[in-house]
Write an enzyme that holds these catalytic residues in place. Structure first.
Site, PDB file in Angstrom:
ATOM      1  N   ASP A  90       3.773  -6.214   3.543  1.00 29.57           N
ATOM      2  CA  ASP A  90       3.506  -5.099   4.445  1.00 29.57           C
ATOM      3  C   ASP A  90       4.121  -5.272   5.680  1.00 29.57           C
ATOM      4  O   ASP A  90       3.332  -5.821   6.580  1.00 29.57           O
ATOM      5  CB  ASP A  90       1.956  -4.906   4.557  1.00 29.57           C
ATOM      6  CG  ASP A  90       1.410  -3.718   4.999  1.00 29.57           C
ATOM      7  OD1 ASP A  90       2.352  -2.832   5.677  1.00 29.57           O
ATOM      8  OD2 ASP A  90       0.093  -3.687   5.220  1.00 29.57           O
ATOM      9  N   ASP A  93      -0.041   4.525   0.992  1.00 27.53           N
ATOM     10  CA  ASP A  93      -0.437   5.494   1.787  1.00 27.53           C
ATOM     11  C   ASP A  93       0.127   5.234   3.236  1.00 27.53           C
ATOM     12  O   ASP A  93       0.659   4.145   3.515  1.00 27.53           O
ATOM     13  CB  ASP A  93      -2.102   5.219   2.060  1.00 27.53           C
ATOM     14  CG  ASP A  93      -2.623   4.145   2.646  1.00 27.53           C
ATOM     15  OD1 ASP A  93      -2.179   3.087   2.227  1.00 27.53           O
ATOM     16  OD2 ASP A  93      -3.528   4.502   3.536  1.00 27.53           O
ATOM     17  N   HIS A 128       3.174   3.170  12.746  1.00 29.26           N
ATOM     18  CA  HIS A 128       2.354   4.102  13.255  1.00 29.26           C
ATOM     19  C   HIS A 128       2.719   4.869  14.926  1.00 29.26           C
ATOM     20  O   HIS A 128       1.939   5.481  15.469  1.00 29.26           O
ATOM     21  CB  HIS A 128       0.889   3.597  13.629  1.00 29.26           C
ATOM     22  CG  HIS A 128       0.489   2.801  12.487  1.00 29.26           C
ATOM     23  ND1 HIS A 128      -0.995   2.541  12.375  1.00 29.26           N
ATOM     24  CD2 HIS A 128       0.860   2.332  11.225  1.00 29.26           C
ATOM     25  CE1 HIS A 128      -1.246   1.938  11.310  1.00 29.26           C
ATOM     26  NE2 HIS A 128      -0.058   1.780  10.663  1.00 29.26           N
ATOM     27  N   HIS A 169       0.730  -1.093  -0.155  1.00 34.69           N
ATOM     28  CA  HIS A 169      -0.051  -0.025   0.078  1.00 34.69           C
ATOM     29  C   HIS A 169       0.797   1.305   0.077  1.00 34.69           C
ATOM     30  O   HIS A 169       1.977   1.367   0.806  1.00 34.69           O
ATOM     31  CB  HIS A 169      -0.949   0.100   1.212  1.00 34.69           C
ATOM     32  CG  HIS A 169      -0.372  -0.023   2.346  1.00 34.69           C
ATOM     33  ND1 HIS A 169      -0.123   1.191   3.018  1.00 34.69           N
ATOM     34  CD2 HIS A 169       0.017  -0.853   3.351  1.00 34.69           C
ATOM     35  CE1 HIS A 169       0.162   0.955   4.309  1.00 34.69           C
ATOM     36  NE2 HIS A 169       0.446  -0.370   4.686  1.00 34.69           N
ATOM     37  N   ASP A 226       6.238   1.655   6.587  1.00 41.31           N
ATOM     38  CA  ASP A 226       4.764   1.046   6.480  1.00 41.31           C
ATOM     39  C   ASP A 226       4.028   2.002   5.712  1.00 41.31           C
ATOM     40  O   ASP A 226       3.674   3.010   6.123  1.00 41.31           O
ATOM     41  CB  ASP A 226       4.244   1.015   7.998  1.00 41.31           C
ATOM     42  CG  ASP A 226       2.507   0.585   7.730  1.00 41.31           C
ATOM     43  OD1 ASP A 226       2.249  -0.093   6.747  1.00 41.31           O
ATOM     44  OD2 ASP A 226       1.828   0.561   8.628  1.00 41.31           O
ATOM     45  N   GLU A 258      -4.940   1.911   2.621  1.00 42.47           N
ATOM     46  CA  GLU A 258      -5.000   0.819   3.442  1.00 42.47           C
ATOM     47  C   GLU A 258      -5.264   1.211   4.884  1.00 42.47           C
ATOM     48  O   GLU A 258      -5.705   0.617   5.786  1.00 42.47           O
ATOM     49  CB  GLU A 258      -3.760   0.093   3.160  1.00 42.47           C
ATOM     50  CG  GLU A 258      -3.728  -1.538   3.838  1.00 42.47           C
ATOM     51  CD  GLU A 258      -3.084  -1.389   5.285  1.00 42.47           C
ATOM     52  OE1 GLU A 258      -3.296  -2.455   6.008  1.00 42.47           O
ATOM     53  OE2 GLU A 258      -2.654  -0.309   5.716  1.00 42.47           O
ATOM     54  N   GLU A 259      -4.612   2.232   5.328  1.00 45.71           N
ATOM     55  CA  GLU A 259      -4.485   2.559   6.850  1.00 45.71           C
ATOM     56  C   GLU A 259      -5.976   3.163   7.032  1.00 45.71           C
ATOM     57  O   GLU A 259      -6.073   3.299   8.523  1.00 45.71           O
ATOM     58  CB  GLU A 259      -3.435   3.572   6.973  1.00 45.71           C
ATOM     59  CG  GLU A 259      -2.061   3.342   6.563  1.00 45.71           C
ATOM     60  CD  GLU A 259      -1.727   2.416   7.525  1.00 45.71           C
ATOM     61  OE1 GLU A 259      -2.076   1.939   8.481  1.00 45.71           O
ATOM     62  OE2 GLU A 259      -0.232   1.757   7.398  1.00 45.71           O
TER      63      GLU A 259
HETATM   64 ZN   LIG Z   1       0.608  -1.165   6.506  1.00 47.22          ZN
END
Ligand SMILES: [Zn+2]
Length: 413
Positions: free
Chosen positions: A198, A80, A380, A78, A141, A175-176
């Site tokens: 991922d 984003d 994150h 992904h 990520d 995705e997030e």
């Molecule tokens: Zn991810």
């Protein structure tokens, strides 16, 4: 610096943060900036079938050079980054030959990435790490997933001696915020099986995720004057607490680990007249997932018998299922990864994921898609980092997996 890392640094410099509640897809237009760059880079490599669709998803295809009829492999990542923290002005820093001590991420703001708080760091002594400056995400990520897949594409197009079947690539948006598979076009992706690249540390390989559901509980009370409520008032909050007490007190996130599921009270609000509760119901085993929902139904029935029909109203929504059973039906998807990892000296780390994963949704759309490591950790958070050697191993694994399809094809005949 090697090309894979240059790629990674180029991609993290582009702000691709997704955002909740914009009502558009992709949620933020800027995600397409990375998509456009990827398409341009793929075309420059000579991957002629590369394009972005109206939803910002990039699909690309590298045709077979083996002349044999072998399974088509795919890879997704992904583009984003998470909305939790700032995703722009990322200042990545490479720490060569990490010495195993605390890392000062930001001297001015005194932000320290400490070994005491993150003992996992010790494992990386002697390796090269990439960190941020402690004020933003790093974006490993999932830019590390994007980078390893792009480097795979470059390697395959430059080295015709590496024999492979059709290889399909896909880069998704949003995705997030849980939307990456919403417009995922399986026909366009068009492969027999795929791997979602991922996150995860070296060797991590996931295909056993939670079955995830939501239970919405409405408790309807009966309002009366407190002074004259004798045998009349039903306080919905009291009934809600009674309901909660009837659940297994240990089947909560803080009381469970590994493959143990839970019924987690995520939200509660109410007054005498009505109380609303939102539970997250999760279990790796489908039968236990169903049992947790059944327990809620039985409790509701019991309370409705006690306080009158319609006091407790339940609504269930299944969000995602565990992909394990579907993946186990095609054992070569797992065996191949394990074999290729062993050839590269990587120890496979197959662990149950205590969450949902994108690959599970793709698997339930009909395409088996377990998740493979890319080297990053602490996603994150401001402590997000990635290990260069792990990322390189992730890329080498992809090359091997493409080559290994040749033997899969032969074995199947
Ligand atoms: Zn991810």
């Amino acid at each position: 610096m090697n090309r894979l890392i240059e790629r990674f640094l180029r991609y993290v410099a582009i702000d691709t943060q997704s955002q909740y509640g914009t009502g558009t897809f992709p949620s933020t237009e800027k995600q397409k900036n990375l998509g456009n760059l990827l398409v341009q880079e793929l075309l420059e490599m000579g991957v002629s079938e590369a394009a972005m669709d109206e939803y910002g998803t990039v699909y690309a295809s590298i045709p077979s050079n083996s002349g044999e009829d072998i399974p088509v492999i795919g890879f997704t990542a992904h583009m984003d980054t998470a909305p939790d923290l700032p995703g722009c002005n990322i200042k990545p820093r490479i720490i060569e030959n990490y010495d195993g001590t605390d890392i000062v991420l930001n001297e001015e703001k005194n932000i320290i990435f400490s070994v005491e708080k993150f003992p996992r760091l010790k494992v990386y002594q002697g390796k090269d790490l990439i960190v941020g400056d402690g004020t933003t995400l790093l974006g490993a990520d999932d830019k590390s997933g994007v980078a390893v897949i792009m480097e795979l594409a470059a390697t395959l197009t430059e080295n015709p001696q590496i024999l492979h079947g059709d290889v399909k690539l896909c880069f998704t948006c949003d995705e997030e915020i849980g939307n990456s598979t919403k417009y995922f076009d399986l026909e366009k992706f068009n492969c027999d099986f795929a791997y979602s690249m991922d996150g995860g540390e070296l060797g991590e390989f996931y295909y056993d995720n939670f079955n995830c559901g939501i239970a919405l509980v409405t408790v309807n009370g009966k309002v009366a004057h407190t002074g004259y409520a004798w045998h009349r008032m039903v306080n919905s909050m009291e009934v809600a607490m009674e309901l909660h007490r009837l659940l297994d007190p240990l089947a909560v996130p803080a009381g469970t680990r590994d493959r143990e599921g839970f019924t987690h009270l995520a939200e509660l609000k109410g007054d005498v007249g009505a109380t609303h509760m939102r539970y997250l119901v999760r279990d790796h085993e489908f039968s236990l997932f169903e049992k947790k929902k059944e327990d809620l139904r039985r409790i509701a029935e019991f309370l409705n018998g006690k306080y009158g029909g319609g006091t407790v109203v339940l609504e269930f929504e299944d969000v995602m299922y565990n992909m394990r059973d579907k993946i186990l039906k095609m054992p070569f998807i797992i065996e191949n990864v394990v074999k290729c990892m062993e050839e590269l000296g990587i120890e496979p780390v197959i662990i149950p994921v205590r969450g949902g994963v994108d690959g599970a949704e793709i698997t339930f759309k009909g395409l088996p898609c377990p998740n493979l490591f890319t080297g990053g950790d602490n996603c994150h958070t401001i402590y997000e980092y990635t290990c260069i050697q792990s990322m390189e191993q992730s890329y080498k694994l992809l090359v091997k997996l493409c080559e290994s399809c040749l033997s899969v094809g032969q074995n199947q005949e």
